[in-house]
Write a protein that holds these residues in place. Sequence first.
Motif, PDB file in Angstrom:
ATOM      1  N   VAL A 121      81.057  37.772 -35.979  1.00 50.66           N
ATOM      2  CA  VAL A 121      81.455  39.037 -35.341  1.00 50.66           C
ATOM      3  C   VAL A 121      80.214  39.907 -35.407  1.00 50.66           C
ATOM      4  N   ASP A 122      79.723  40.323 -34.228  1.00 52.86           N
ATOM      5  CA  ASP A 122      78.484  41.105 -34.216  1.00 52.86           C
ATOM      6  C   ASP A 122      78.404  41.960 -32.959  1.00 52.86           C
ATOM      7  N   ILE A 123      77.368  42.805 -32.963  1.00 53.55           N
ATOM      8  CA  ILE A 123      77.082  43.644 -31.807  1.00 53.55           C
ATOM      9  C   ILE A 123      76.344  42.821 -30.753  1.00 53.55           C
ATOM     10  N   VAL A 124      76.767  42.984 -29.505  1.00 57.91           N
ATOM     11  CA  VAL A 124      76.020  42.391 -28.392  1.00 57.91           C
ATOM     12  C   VAL A 124      75.534  43.548 -27.525  1.00 57.91           C
ATOM     13  N   SER A 125      74.224  43.563 -27.279  1.00 56.85           N
ATOM     14  CA  SER A 125      73.690  44.643 -26.451  1.00 56.85           C
ATOM     15  C   SER A 125      73.247  44.049 -25.115  1.00 56.85           C
ATOM     16  N   THR A 126      72.073  43.436 -25.091  1.00 58.39           N
ATOM     17  CA  THR A 126      71.633  42.786 -23.844  1.00 58.39           C
ATOM     18  C   THR A 126      72.178  41.355 -23.745  1.00 58.39           C
ATOM     19  N   GLY A 127      72.601  40.787 -24.844  1.00 57.71           N
ATOM     20  CA  GLY A 127      73.071  39.399 -24.865  1.00 57.71           C
ATOM     21  C   GLY A 127      71.940  38.405 -25.105  1.00 57.71           C
ATOM     22  N   LYS A 128      70.718  38.962 -25.241  1.00 58.34           N
ATOM     23  CA  LYS A 128      69.529  38.103 -25.371  1.00 58.34           C
ATOM     24  C   LYS A 128      69.536  37.258 -26.655  1.00 58.34           C
ATOM     25  N   THR A 129      69.936  37.882 -27.764  1.00 60.83           N
ATOM     26  CA  THR A 129      69.922  37.151 -29.044  1.00 60.83           C
ATOM     27  C   THR A 129      70.878  35.959 -28.988  1.00 60.83           C
ATOM     28  N   LEU A 130      72.088  36.172 -28.423  1.00 57.19           N
ATOM     29  CA  LEU A 130      73.044  35.067 -28.305  1.00 57.19           C
ATOM     30  C   LEU A 130      72.431  33.963 -27.440  1.00 57.19           C
ATOM     31  N   LEU A 177      77.205  39.145 -44.278  1.00 52.17           N
ATOM     32  CA  LEU A 177      75.745  39.027 -44.230  1.00 52.17           C
ATOM     33  C   LEU A 177      75.163  40.395 -43.886  1.00 52.17           C
ATOM     34  N   SER A 178      73.844  40.553 -44.056  1.00 54.29           N
ATOM     35  CA  SER A 178      73.226  41.857 -43.789  1.00 54.29           C
ATOM     36  C   SER A 178      72.516  41.926 -42.450  1.00 54.29           C
ATOM     37  N   GLY A 179      72.218  40.791 -41.853  1.00 51.88           N
ATOM     38  CA  GLY A 179      71.512  40.799 -40.575  1.00 51.88           C
ATOM     39  C   GLY A 179      71.249  39.377 -40.129  1.00 51.88           C
ATOM     40  N   SER A 180      70.602  39.230 -38.966  1.00 49.55           N
ATOM     41  CA  SER A 180      70.351  37.900 -38.381  1.00 49.55           C
ATOM     42  C   SER A 180      71.613  37.048 -38.426  1.00 49.55           C
ATOM     43  N   ILE A 181      72.714  37.656 -38.038  1.00 46.80           N
ATOM     44  CA  ILE A 181      74.030  37.001 -38.142  1.00 46.80           C
ATOM     45  C   ILE A 181      74.085  35.714 -37.319  1.00 46.80           C
ATOM     46  N   GLU A 182      73.326  35.724 -36.202  1.00 47.65           N
ATOM     47  CA  GLU A 182      73.377  34.589 -35.276  1.00 47.65           C
ATOM     48  C   GLU A 182      72.917  33.286 -35.928  1.00 47.65           C
ATOM     49  N   LEU A 183      72.205  33.402 -37.041  1.00 41.05           N
ATOM     50  CA  LEU A 183      71.745  32.215 -37.749  1.00 41.05           C
ATOM     51  C   LEU A 183      72.920  31.397 -38.317  1.00 41.05           C
ATOM     52  N   THR A 210      79.498  37.959 -40.675  1.00 44.16           N
ATOM     53  CA  THR A 210      79.406  39.282 -40.050  1.00 44.16           C
ATOM     54  C   THR A 210      78.831  40.311 -40.998  1.00 44.16           C
ATOM     55  N   LYS A 211      78.262  41.401 -40.409  1.00 43.51           N
ATOM     56  CA  LYS A 211      77.948  42.540 -41.270  1.00 43.51           C
ATOM     57  C   LYS A 211      79.057  43.587 -41.152  1.00 43.51           C
ATOM     58  N   TYR A 212      80.165  43.210 -40.492  1.00 40.49           N
ATOM     59  CA  TYR A 212      81.315  44.102 -40.342  1.00 40.49           C
ATOM     60  C   TYR A 212      82.564  43.448 -40.935  1.00 40.49           C
TER      61      TYR A 212
END
Length: 220
Positions: free
Chosen positions: A156-165, A139-145, A117-119
């Motif tokens: 643990v990350d932000i979900v906005s549109t859900g597209k990245t997940l 981590l600093s970003g691209s957490i989904e990796l 997470t970045k949180y």
Amino acid sequence: MSEDWITFAMPKGRIFEEAAHLLRQAGYPLQEDFSAGRKLIVEAPEANMKFFLAKPMDVPTYVEHGVADIGVAGKDVLMEERRDVYEVLDLAISACHLAVAGLPHRRKGRIAPKIATKYPNIATQYFKEQGEQVEVIRLSGSIELAPLIGLAERIVDIVSTGKTLKENGLAELETIDHVTSRLIVNPVSYRMKDRQIDEIVQRLSVIVEEGRSRHEDHTG
Ligand code: PRP
């Protein structure tokens, strides 16, 4: 009587655009091409406002130190950073949510699973409240990796549109909290420039409220 400049720390990018739009609606004249270019300090002399464009996670730091009177920060950033600032208004922009995600159908098994997470503060507190022992990896970003290549079981990350997940074959497992951008104020600035800051907060809250009622009319 000439008024003091009001200084704002703002996240670069889309949140800045949305916040600038709210300020225009609230009657503050900000030029249209305002955020164009790579300048990190932009001025709106007619509105007596100066804007510092920062990384979203750093906005509360500028406000806590008093180099910016006001800031716009996501609730996620405020929860993570826990800075000494006043949170005065929910701007109801940039809505998203904080979630736990991971590969679907993965059974809980490991003792103290790894969470990327970045949180780290939010993640640590959340799992403590859940009574689950975990190891948090920052981590600093691209957490989904992380879960895709075995660095962590969950994120643990932000979900906005859900597209990245979705595009990475991950599933949302738990929702932690809803997130919108908030107006924050330095406590000393609030005392020294109370009249000007109060007026900004009042005018913005009218616009936010109008937006909310319009939204409710549309959605019933
Ligand atoms: C954020 C967040 C997710 C993604 C969610 O990352 O960390 O990765 O957006 O958005 P979505 O649900 O609409 O796909 P950001 O783009 O800020 O980049 P980052 O990975 O560098 O943090």
